[in-house]
Design a protein around this motif. Structure first.
Motif, PDB file in Angstrom:
ATOM      1  N   LEU A   1       0.613 -10.560   0.677  1.00 13.92           N
ATOM      2  CA  LEU A   1       1.369  -9.307   0.568  1.00 13.92           C
ATOM      3  C   LEU A   1       0.460  -8.095   0.766  1.00 13.92           C
ATOM      4  O   LEU A   1       0.873  -7.094   1.345  1.00 13.92           O
ATOM      5  CB  LEU A   1       2.092  -9.236  -0.776  1.00 13.92           C
ATOM      6  CG  LEU A   1       3.221 -10.261  -0.951  1.00 13.92           C
ATOM      7  CD1 LEU A   1       3.675 -10.317  -2.407  1.00 13.92           C
ATOM      8  CD2 LEU A   1       4.374  -9.964  -0.017  1.00 13.92           C
ATOM      9  N   GLU A   2      -0.777  -8.191   0.309  1.00 11.12           N
ATOM     10  CA  GLU A   2      -1.746  -7.119   0.557  1.00 11.12           C
ATOM     11  C   GLU A   2      -2.096  -7.053   2.041  1.00 11.12           C
ATOM     12  O   GLU A   2      -2.078  -5.970   2.640  1.00 11.12           O
ATOM     13  CB  GLU A   2      -3.016  -7.352  -0.274  1.00 11.12           C
ATOM     14  CG  GLU A   2      -2.827  -7.150  -1.745  1.00 11.12           C
ATOM     15  CD  GLU A   2      -4.014  -7.610  -2.576  1.00 11.12           C
ATOM     16  OE1 GLU A   2      -4.000  -7.338  -3.789  1.00 11.12           O
ATOM     17  OE2 GLU A   2      -4.949  -8.239  -2.025  1.00 11.12           O
ATOM     18  N   ALA A   3      -2.395  -8.199   2.644  1.00 11.72           N
ATOM     19  CA  ALA A   3      -2.796  -8.248   4.052  1.00 11.72           C
ATOM     20  C   ALA A   3      -1.682  -7.759   4.974  1.00 11.72           C
ATOM     21  O   ALA A   3      -1.948  -7.125   6.001  1.00 11.72           O
ATOM     22  CB  ALA A   3      -3.212  -9.671   4.439  1.00 11.72           C
ATOM     23  N   GLU A   4      -0.436  -8.037   4.612  1.00 14.60           N
ATOM     24  CA  GLU A   4       0.707  -7.634   5.441  1.00 14.60           C
ATOM     25  C   GLU A   4       1.154  -6.205   5.156  1.00 14.60           C
ATOM     26  O   GLU A   4       2.088  -5.716   5.787  1.00 14.60           O
ATOM     27  CB  GLU A   4       1.869  -8.610   5.245  1.00 14.60           C
ATOM     28  CG  GLU A   4       1.570  -9.998   5.815  1.00 14.60           C
ATOM     29  CD  GLU A   4       2.689 -10.993   5.568  1.00 14.60           C
ATOM     30  OE1 GLU A   4       3.696 -10.651   4.893  1.00 14.60           O
ATOM     31  OE2 GLU A   4       2.548 -12.135   6.046  1.00 14.60           O
ATOM     32  N   GLY A   5       0.487  -5.534   4.206  1.00 15.56           N
ATOM     33  CA  GLY A   5       0.780  -4.127   3.959  1.00 15.56           C
ATOM     34  C   GLY A   5       1.904  -3.841   2.983  1.00 15.56           C
ATOM     35  O   GLY A   5       2.283  -2.682   2.801  1.00 15.56           O
ATOM     36  N   TYR A   6       2.441  -4.859   2.333  1.00 20.56           N
ATOM     37  CA  TYR A   6       3.482  -4.618   1.326  1.00 20.56           C
ATOM     38  C   TYR A   6       2.880  -3.972   0.088  1.00 20.56           C
ATOM     39  O   TYR A   6       3.531  -3.164  -0.566  1.00 20.56           O
ATOM     40  CB  TYR A   6       4.196  -5.922   0.945  1.00 20.56           C
ATOM     41  CG  TYR A   6       5.059  -6.467   2.044  1.00 20.56           C
ATOM     42  CD1 TYR A   6       6.318  -5.929   2.297  1.00 20.56           C
ATOM     43  CD2 TYR A   6       4.616  -7.519   2.841  1.00 20.56           C
ATOM     44  CE1 TYR A   6       7.115  -6.420   3.317  1.00 20.56           C
ATOM     45  CE2 TYR A   6       5.410  -8.027   3.862  1.00 20.56           C
ATOM     46  CZ  TYR A   6       6.658  -7.476   4.099  1.00 20.56           C
ATOM     47  OH  TYR A   6       7.440  -7.955   5.108  1.00 20.56           O
ATOM     48  N   ILE A   7       1.659  -4.367  -0.243  1.00 18.28           N
ATOM     49  CA  ILE A   7       0.938  -3.758  -1.354  1.00 18.28           C
ATOM     50  C   ILE A   7      -0.122  -2.860  -0.744  1.00 18.28           C
ATOM     51  O   ILE A   7      -1.030  -3.330  -0.059  1.00 18.28           O
ATOM     52  CB  ILE A   7       0.287  -4.826  -2.256  1.00 18.28           C
ATOM     53  CG1 ILE A   7       1.366  -5.722  -2.868  1.00 18.28           C
ATOM     54  CG2 ILE A   7      -0.553  -4.164  -3.345  1.00 18.28           C
ATOM     55  CD1 ILE A   7       0.819  -6.920  -3.622  1.00 18.28           C
ATOM     56  N   GLU A   8       0.006  -1.553  -0.978  1.00 23.54           N
ATOM     57  CA  GLU A   8      -0.908  -0.588  -0.375  1.00 23.54           C
ATOM     58  C   GLU A   8      -2.151  -0.354  -1.206  1.00 23.54           C
ATOM     59  O   GLU A   8      -3.146   0.139  -0.709  1.00 23.54           O
ATOM     60  CB  GLU A   8      -0.186   0.737  -0.151  1.00 23.54           C
ATOM     61  CG  GLU A   8       0.931   0.638   0.861  1.00 23.54           C
ATOM     62  CD  GLU A   8       1.672   1.947   1.060  1.00 23.54           C
ATOM     63  OE1 GLU A   8       1.574   2.848   0.189  1.00 23.54           O
ATOM     64  OE2 GLU A   8       2.354   2.073   2.082  1.00 23.54           O
ATOM     65  N   GLY A   9      -2.108  -0.664  -2.495  1.00 25.90           N
ATOM     66  CA  GLY A   9      -3.261  -0.450  -3.345  1.00 25.90           C
ATOM     67  C   GLY A   9      -2.843  -0.470  -4.800  1.00 25.90           C
ATOM     68  O   GLY A   9      -1.670  -0.669  -5.132  1.00 25.90           O
ATOM     69  N   TYR A  10      -3.807  -0.253  -5.671  1.00 21.21           N
ATOM     70  CA  TYR A  10      -3.577  -0.240  -7.108  1.00 21.21           C
ATOM     71  C   TYR A  10      -4.169   1.044  -7.657  1.00 21.21           C
ATOM     72  O   TYR A  10      -5.269   1.433  -7.282  1.00 21.21           O
ATOM     73  CB  TYR A  10      -4.248  -1.454  -7.760  1.00 21.21           C
ATOM     74  CG  TYR A  10      -3.738  -2.762  -7.200  1.00 21.21           C
ATOM     75  CD1 TYR A  10      -2.623  -3.385  -7.735  1.00 21.21           C
ATOM     76  CD2 TYR A  10      -4.378  -3.371  -6.125  1.00 21.21           C
ATOM     77  CE1 TYR A  10      -2.145  -4.575  -7.215  1.00 21.21           C
ATOM     78  CE2 TYR A  10      -3.909  -4.564  -5.597  1.00 21.21           C
ATOM     79  CZ  TYR A  10      -2.800  -5.171  -6.142  1.00 21.21           C
ATOM     80  OH  TYR A  10      -2.336  -6.345  -5.626  1.00 21.21           O
ATOM     81  N   ARG A  11      -3.429   1.711  -8.548  1.00 12.65           N
ATOM     82  CA  ARG A  11      -3.882   2.988  -9.090  1.00 12.65           C
ATOM     83  C   ARG A  11      -3.659   3.039 -10.594  1.00 12.65           C
ATOM     84  O   ARG A  11      -2.728   2.417 -11.102  1.00 12.65           O
ATOM     85  CB  ARG A  11      -3.107   4.151  -8.454  1.00 12.65           C
ATOM     86  CG  ARG A  11      -3.375   4.316  -6.992  1.00 12.65           C
ATOM     87  CD  ARG A  11      -2.533   5.446  -6.407  1.00 12.65           C
ATOM     88  NE  ARG A  11      -2.727   5.566  -4.997  1.00 12.65           N
ATOM     89  CZ  ARG A  11      -2.000   4.947  -4.070  1.00 12.65           C
ATOM     90  NH1 ARG A  11      -1.011   4.164  -4.425  1.00 12.65           N
ATOM     91  NH2 ARG A  11      -2.253   5.117  -2.798  1.00 12.65           N
ATOM     92  N   ALA A  12      -4.466   3.839 -11.247  1.00 14.93           N
ATOM     93  CA  ALA A  12      -4.233   4.126 -12.658  1.00 14.93           C
ATOM     94  C   ALA A  12      -3.372   5.371 -12.750  1.00 14.93           C
ATOM     95  O   ALA A  12      -3.584   6.330 -12.008  1.00 14.93           O
ATOM     96  CB  ALA A  12      -5.570   4.356 -13.363  1.00 14.93           C
ATOM     97  N   ARG A  13      -2.402   5.372 -13.646  1.00 14.43           N
ATOM     98  CA  ARG A  13      -1.570   6.553 -13.878  1.00 14.43           C
ATOM     99  C   ARG A  13      -2.222   7.349 -14.999  1.00 14.43           C
ATOM    100  O   ARG A  13      -2.372   6.860 -16.113  1.00 14.43           O
ATOM    101  CB  ARG A  13      -0.157   6.150 -14.263  1.00 14.43           C
ATOM    102  CG  ARG A  13       0.783   7.348 -14.303  1.00 14.43           C
ATOM    103  CD  ARG A  13       2.180   6.968 -14.669  1.00 14.43           C
ATOM    104  NE  ARG A  13       2.624   5.828 -13.889  1.00 14.43           N
ATOM    105  CZ  ARG A  13       3.888   5.493 -13.728  1.00 14.43           C
ATOM    106  NH1 ARG A  13       4.828   6.190 -14.297  1.00 14.43           N
ATOM    107  NH2 ARG A  13       4.220   4.449 -13.016  1.00 14.43           N
ATOM    108  N   LEU A  14      -2.633   8.560 -14.710  1.00 14.80           N
ATOM    109  CA  LEU A  14      -3.337   9.396 -15.672  1.00 14.80           C
ATOM    110  C   LEU A  14      -2.368  10.382 -16.336  1.00 14.80           C
ATOM    111  O   LEU A  14      -1.333  10.724 -15.771  1.00 14.80           O
ATOM    112  CB  LEU A  14      -4.467  10.159 -14.978  1.00 14.80           C
ATOM    113  CG  LEU A  14      -5.471   9.300 -14.208  1.00 14.80           C
ATOM    114  CD1 LEU A  14      -6.540  10.188 -13.575  1.00 14.80           C
ATOM    115  CD2 LEU A  14      -6.103   8.244 -15.093  1.00 14.80           C
TER     116      LEU A  14
END
Length: 153
Positions: A44-57
């Motif tokens: 899913l990451e390689a195919e672009g469904y998951i663009e990244g992971y972030r912390a919500r501040l």
């Protein structure tokens, strides 16, 4: 690109709720092994469904007491003028997201500032002086009723 199955959607939904879930925890929730979950996540990451992971501040804890939406109407759409305006939007740390729109406003900017004076500086010393900008209108957020949420899957 491969199509997504029900398990992929359940995995994406779980990751939107909590991106810190381990493959073991995700496997328990999805009735898969940890290695199967890991392979699906990588795909899913390689195919672009998951663009990244972030912390919500927490903006308030960081001294950002003013959130506003700023709509910008352009006087011209000359490519060189638009390019310099877009560069300003991309490089100003107060602007956390920006959209191009249909309708009266050409751009909508979401901004976080320390206080009203900082918002005033952004509008009157940065945005309005740009030669391509015709009009700027700001709307200050009084309260956010719903936090930025997950995509509806």
């Amino acid at each position: 690109m491969a199509s997504l199955d029900d398990t992929d959607y359940r995995l994406l939904t779980a990751l939107q709720r909590d991106a810190h879930l381990t493959s073991e925890k995700l496997g328990e929730a999805l009735n898969l092994s940890a290695s199967q979950v890991g392979r699906r996540r990588q795909r899913l990451e390689a195919e672009g469904y998951i663009e990244g992971y972030r912390a919500r501040l927490a903006p308030l804890k960081l001294g950002l007491h003013v959130q506003a939406f700023v709509s910008v109407q352009m006087a011209t759409h000359a490519p060189d003028q638009v390019k310099t305006f877009v560069r300003i939007v991309e490089t100003r740390p107060e602007v956390t997201s920006a959209w191009t729109l249909t309708g009266e406003a050409d751009y909508l900017l979401r901004v976080y500032c320390e206080d009203l004076a900082a918002l005033n500086i952004l509008i009157h010393q940065v945005l309005l002086p740009h030669p391509a900008v015709a009009r700027v209108q700001s709307q200050i957020v009084m309260d956010q009723l719903k936090a930025d949420g997950p995509l509806p899957l």
